[in-house]
Motif scaffolding. Sequence first.
Motif, PDB file in Angstrom:
ATOM      1  N   HIS A   1      -8.383  -0.400   2.700  1.00 10.33           N
ATOM      2  CA  HIS A   1      -8.101  -0.713   1.301  1.00 10.33           C
ATOM      3  C   HIS A   1      -7.701  -2.169   1.070  1.00 10.33           C
ATOM      4  O   HIS A   1      -7.696  -2.619  -0.085  1.00 10.33           O
TER       5      HIS A   1
ATOM      6  N   THR B   1       0.844  -1.194   0.000  1.00 12.22           N
ATOM      7  CA  THR B   1       0.000   0.000   0.000  1.00 12.22           C
ATOM      8  C   THR B   1       0.879   1.243   0.000  1.00 12.22           C
ATOM      9  O   THR B   1       1.830   1.331   0.770  1.00 12.22           O
TER      10      THR B   1
ATOM     11  N   GLN C   1     -12.111   4.135  -4.297  1.00 12.43           N
ATOM     12  CA  GLN C   1     -11.651   4.810  -3.085  1.00 12.43           C
ATOM     13  C   GLN C   1     -11.124   6.214  -3.373  1.00 12.43           C
ATOM     14  O   GLN C   1     -11.394   7.158  -2.625  1.00 12.43           O
TER      15      GLN C   1
ATOM     16  N   ASN D   1      -9.174   0.716  -6.140  1.00 13.75           N
ATOM     17  CA  ASN D   1      -8.480   1.992  -5.977  1.00 13.75           C
ATOM     18  C   ASN D   1      -9.210   3.160  -6.642  1.00 13.75           C
ATOM     19  O   ASN D   1      -9.323   4.236  -6.040  1.00 13.75           O
TER      20      ASN D   1
ATOM     21  N   LYS E   1      -4.914   2.746   6.066  1.00 19.90           N
ATOM     22  CA  LYS E   1      -5.344   2.297   4.740  1.00 19.90           C
ATOM     23  C   LYS E   1      -5.178   0.788   4.583  1.00 19.90           C
ATOM     24  O   LYS E   1      -5.835   0.176   3.726  1.00 19.90           O
TER      25      LYS E   1
END
Length: 242
Positions: free
Chosen positions: A143, A58, A174, A171, A139
Motif C-alpha cells: 500500500h 498505515t 485496494q 485505498n 501492507k
Amino acid sequence: LEAPIQKGLCSTSPARYMKNKVPINTLDSKISVPGFTQSDTVAHCGDRLEGTFMNSITITDIHSTWTENSAIFTKKALEVKQSLDTIEKRLPFKLLAINTDSGSEFLNVPVFNMYRQKKIKFTRSRPYKKNDNCYVEQKNFTHVRELFGYQRFENLECKKLMNEIYKDYWNPLQNFFLPTFKLKEKKRIGAKIKKIYGPPITPYRRLMESGGLTDEQKSQLSQQKKQLNPFELKKRPGKEIN
C-alpha cells in the motif's frame, strides 16, 4: 548514475516512559470480527534520516484486511494523533482496538489519552519483533512502497497530494477491488511448517460477510462501491505522481 533505492530505513525511536502504560498485545489469533487493527509508519526518507521528510501511517484491520493510509510531514505526537483520528473516521466499521509498534510516534501522551478517552483498546508489539505486527507490516509494501517507492519526499506540499491519492484512489482500489489471501492455519510436518491459506477475497467482501456491520454500514459500503471504477482508480495515482 546513482542506483535506485530498494530498501527503506527504520526511523522508529523507542518510547521508554510509555512502555509501562501500554500493554503488549497477545490476542491476534482470537480475532473473528472487524475493528481490531494494527498500525505502523513508513518513512519516505530516501537513503538518509537527517532532516524532515514525509511519512505514511498505515492502519490494517486484522479480520478483513481493510487498510487505510495517511501521509504526515513529521512524526510529532500531535500530527500522528490527528492522522490516526482522521483515519478512524474513514473506517467503515467501529474501531475497537489498535496495536502499534513501540516507537515514540505512537507511545506518547496525546495518542494514549485520545484512545483512553474513546475507550479504544491500545496495545503495542514487542520491540524488534516484526511478526507481532505482521498484518500491517505486509501492507507497508503493497500500500505504500509499491505506490511511492523508496525515494525521499521532503517537500511539505507533498502531504496534500499524497493524502488525496491515498483517500480518493489507492485505498478504494485496494479495499474494494483487489483480493487478498489470509492465513487459515499452520501445520508442522517434520521440521517444516506448512501454511494453508483461504481463498482470495477482497476486504470489502470480508467486511460484508463478517457479521460485524450494521445494515446501515453495509448499505453505505455498497453504495460507495457502485460509484467506483477500478480502471479509473488505478490510472489516476500514476497521473497525479507524474
